[in-house]
Design an enzyme around this catalytic site. Structure first.
Site, mmCIF file in Angstrom:
data_model
loop_
_atom_site.group_PDB
_atom_site.id
_atom_site.type_symbol
_atom_site.label_atom_id
_atom_site.label_comp_id
_atom_site.label_asym_id
_atom_site.label_seq_id
_atom_site.Cartn_x
_atom_site.Cartn_y
_atom_site.Cartn_z
ATOM 1 N N SER A 122 4.102 1.605 8.545
ATOM 2 C CA SER A 122 3.943 0.612 7.552
ATOM 3 C C SER A 122 4.977 0.267 6.774
ATOM 4 O O SER A 122 5.826 1.010 6.422
ATOM 5 C CB SER A 122 2.847 1.314 6.453
ATOM 6 O OG SER A 122 1.618 1.307 7.118
ATOM 7 N N HIS B 44 0.876 -1.081 -0.082
ATOM 8 C CA HIS B 44 0.123 -0.110 -0.099
ATOM 9 C C HIS B 44 0.965 1.624 -0.050
ATOM 10 O O HIS B 44 0.200 2.300 -0.325
ATOM 11 C CB HIS B 44 -0.967 -0.013 1.151
ATOM 12 C CG HIS B 44 -0.461 0.216 2.524
ATOM 13 N ND1 HIS B 44 -0.015 -0.898 3.258
ATOM 14 C CD2 HIS B 44 -0.378 1.166 3.254
ATOM 15 C CE1 HIS B 44 0.583 -0.441 4.346
ATOM 16 N NE2 HIS B 44 0.393 0.904 4.528
ATOM 17 N N ASP C 179 0.167 -7.596 0.455
ATOM 18 C CA ASP C 179 0.821 -6.175 0.769
ATOM 19 C C ASP C 179 2.064 -6.143 0.909
ATOM 20 O O ASP C 179 2.698 -6.106 2.076
ATOM 21 C CB ASP C 179 0.150 -5.736 2.074
ATOM 22 C CG ASP C 179 0.159 -4.361 2.304
ATOM 23 O OD1 ASP C 179 0.769 -3.693 1.561
ATOM 24 O OD2 ASP C 179 -0.397 -3.875 3.517
ATOM 25 N N SER D 229 1.643 -4.337 7.854
ATOM 26 C CA SER D 229 0.570 -3.872 6.738
ATOM 27 C C SER D 229 -0.459 -2.858 7.514
ATOM 28 O O SER D 229 -0.206 -1.761 7.058
ATOM 29 C CB SER D 229 -0.306 -5.304 6.444
ATOM 30 O OG SER D 229 -1.202 -4.876 5.854
#
Length: 368
Positions: free
Chosen positions: A325, A212, A242, A340
């Site tokens: 992240s 992401h 991810d 994630s």
């Protein structure tokens, strides 16, 4: 059609750290036998062996494969240093004990639990929910964040009510979302994430981070102003998985296989390990530094909303916050996951999910 049959028919189914997550709370176990390795009257009482988390993972994986449908998952009891195998009958329990494991005869088989997960995916995949198989409770653990209300909550409740004895539900006070914000940080597209693990791609230096994050920008820098180019995205996958692979712009970049512990020291990373429930792990991130915790679930599915559903994640009780992240989760010298998303913070605690590093390496062809 009874409830369990309905569930079965409904199944379709280095650097700095990153993100926040979601975690079902353990509820009452469906085990018929004690965890302490004690046998029932008339059975031979075989002493359970002690393991470290990695040797337990090796034996647990092997035993699960050998037991097949008679196995029902396993976890590592870090306090007792024991491998606990869930099984569906006494014959399988005896086989597990012979290998030094603690055996529990449980109600729900792995097939039934996977079927329940599939039913949830088909009937109750609403934004703000996550679910995974919890071998400690021998059930599917569902977490619904504070945004799940009204019709969505009614939909979730209806699905769960149809699977009595297979599913437990917990509410989270937070809101599930990927934790990128615009962290030993990497910057791109106005957002800040964390570098996960350094790797090589066809002999050239690269690094892993969250997908992401990789979707936000092709170009990443080491400064917020964008004046110090760092790397370019080669591959980014989100949702479903991810992870992102970013190739360093300078092929002469020194990219050691280590994780920044944010205290002036580093943890050398020499191998990749598969996560196991009960494994003790550490997360390093650009927002919150390092945090320790335990793996609580595997093959977790998280619905972040807006159609962003990610499967196959590692669930933990490690905290994280925005900007973490993509950061590294590791156990000793072994790379385990990439942050994630989820909910919570590092003041009050939280729930976190991680992309398995092994899957990211296999998908990209990169090497640690």
């Amino acid at each position: 059609m009874n409830k369990r049959t309905g569930a079965l028919i409904g199944a379709g189914a280095v650097a700095i750290a990153a993100a926040a997550t979601l975690l079902p709370h353990a509820n009452a176990s469906g085990a018929k036998e004690q965890q302490g390795g004690q046998s029932r009257p008339g059975q031979q009482n075989q002493e359970a062996r002690t393991f470290n988390s990695r040797s337990a993972a090796t034996l647990g994986t092997t035993l699960a494969a050998d037991l097949g449908g008679d196995g029902a998952g396993w976890f590592y009891d870090a306090e007792r240093r024991q491998l606990v195998m869930n099984v569906t009958d006494e014959q399988s329990a005896s086989r597990a004990r012979q290998q030094g494991a603690v055996a529990r005869v449980v109600e729900n088989s792995t097939a039934e639990l996977k079927a329940a997960k599939g039913t949830l995916g088909e009937q109750a995949s609403v934004p703000g929910t996550a679910w995974s198989i919890d071998p400690r409770t021998n059930k599917v653990s569902v977490v619904a964040d504070r945004t799940v209300t009204g019709n969505d909550m009614a939909r979730l409740k209806a699905a769960v009510d149809g699977m009595d004895g297979l599913v437990t539900v917990k509410r989270s006070a937070g809101e599930f979302k990927p934790f990128a914000e615009g962290g030993d940080a990497i910057f791109g597209g106005g957002s800040r994430c964390s570098l996960g693990f350094n790797v090589t791609l066809q002999g050239e230096p690269a690094f892993l981070t969250a997908g992401h994050c990789g979707n936000i920008s092709q170009a990443w820098t080491s400064d917020q102003e964008g004046g110090q180019p760092l790397g370019t995205v080669v591959e980014s996958v989100f949702p479903e998985s991810d992870f992102a692979l970013v190739k360093y712009d300078d092929p002469a970049t020194e990219a050691p296989s280590s994780v920044d512990l944010q205290n002036g020291s580093q943890q050398e990373i020499t191998q990749v390990a598969e996560a196991s429930v009960g494994m003790q792990v550490v997360r390093s991130g650009s927002t919150t530094g390092t945090s320790e915790g335990t793996v609580t679930g595997l093959d977790a599915t998280v619905n972040y909303g807006n159609g962003d559903i990610v499967d196959g994640l590692i669930q933990t009780d490690v905290c994280a916050e925005p900007g973490d992240s993509g950061g590294a989760m590791f156990s000793g010298d072994a790379a385990v996951g990439l942050t994630s998303g989820g909910s919570g913070d590092c003041t009050q605690g939280g729930e976190t999910f991680f992309q398995p590093v092994s899957d990211a390496l296999a998908a990209t062809g990169a090497e640690l």
